[in-house]
Design a protein around this motif. Structure first.
Motif, PDB file in Angstrom:
ATOM      1  N   SER A  49       0.407  -1.309  -0.027  1.00 34.91           N
ATOM      2  CA  SER A  49       0.006  -0.030  -0.447  1.00 34.91           C
ATOM      3  C   SER A  49       0.683   1.169   0.383  1.00 34.91           C
ATOM      4  O   SER A  49       2.078   1.570   0.125  1.00 34.91           O
ATOM      5  N   ARG A  51      -0.280   5.713   0.801  1.00 36.01           N
ATOM      6  CA  ARG A  51      -0.558   6.971   1.786  1.00 36.01           C
ATOM      7  C   ARG A  51       0.281   7.840   0.919  1.00 36.01           C
ATOM      8  O   ARG A  51       1.443   8.005   1.747  1.00 36.01           O
ATOM      9  N   ASP A  53      -1.045  11.778   1.620  1.00 33.89           N
ATOM     10  CA  ASP A  53      -0.947  12.968   2.312  1.00 33.89           C
ATOM     11  C   ASP A  53      -0.536  14.444   2.180  1.00 33.89           C
ATOM     12  O   ASP A  53       0.687  15.034   2.006  1.00 33.89           O
ATOM     13  N   LYS A  61      -4.798   7.434  -1.768  1.00 32.78           N
ATOM     14  CA  LYS A  61      -4.237   5.625  -0.737  1.00 32.78           C
ATOM     15  C   LYS A  61      -5.204   4.774  -1.942  1.00 32.78           C
ATOM     16  O   LYS A  61      -5.715   5.123  -3.019  1.00 32.78           O
ATOM     17  N   GLU A  80      -9.303   9.409   0.354  1.00 34.79           N
ATOM     18  CA  GLU A  80     -10.013   8.853   1.640  1.00 34.79           C
ATOM     19  C   GLU A  80     -10.775   9.778   1.335  1.00 34.79           C
ATOM     20  O   GLU A  80     -10.804  11.347   0.674  1.00 34.79           O
ATOM     21  N   PRO A  87     -10.243   4.813  -2.301  1.00 30.68           N
ATOM     22  CA  PRO A  87      -8.963   4.643  -3.014  1.00 30.68           C
ATOM     23  C   PRO A  87      -8.743   3.627  -3.865  1.00 30.68           C
ATOM     24  O   PRO A  87      -9.644   2.519  -3.427  1.00 30.68           O
TER      25      PRO A  87
END
Length: 152
Positions: A49, A51, A53, A61, A80, A87
């Motif tokens: 995975s 992520r 930000d 994501k 998200e 996602p």
């Protein structure tokens, strides 16, 4: 099948940087955060995975779907807290093609809802230019998109 998820965008940019160097900017969070986002977690392996930000509110994501070292990275993509593009609901492909001592970076983003095409096109242009600046030895500075704008 959702008929709204059928748009794609494709962008190309020449980067005066070998694919062997450029590849790390998609798999190493310390390198990626210098051109995109403000906090990044990556597990660069098939099924791993990620992520990203961007600014504390916008968080991308998904997972790595295909990795061919120095040639191609394919990831599922979404946001998200965004029902229209959650996602993993779209697919993002980066191809690194050796050219003239550098790399032709070809980005294709598949299965975007029509109403999200323009914002993603604008975003990828923004980030590809930042990546080009960084990998060609210049400092792109703090990403203005990483700063949360508060209403007064």
């Amino acid at each position: 099948m959702n008929q709204n998820l059928n748009e794609s965008i494709r962008k190309e940019i020449f980067i005066n940087c070998r694919p062997q160097i450029l590849f790390g900017f998609f798999t190493d969070p310390e390198k990626m955060v210098r051109w995109m986002g403000r906090h990044i977690v990556l597990e660069p392996r098939i099924g791993g995975s990620y992520r990203i930000d961007v600014n504390g509110q916008d968080i991308a994501k998904g997972e790595y779907l295909e990795i061919v070292p120095y040639e191609k990275i394919v990831m599922s993509w979404g946001w998200e807290n965004l029902k229209i593009l959650p996602p993993g609901s779209s697919t993002l492909e980066f191809r690194l093609i050796p050219k003239d001592g550098g790399t032709l970076l070809v980005l294709t983003h598949y299965n975007l809802p029509q109403e999200k095409v323009q914002s993603h096109l604008d975003g990828w242009i923004h980030y590809m230019i930042r990546l080009q600046t960084l990998t060609e030895g210049q400092n792109p500075g703090i990403d203005p998109w990483s700063i949360i704008k508060t209403e007064s």
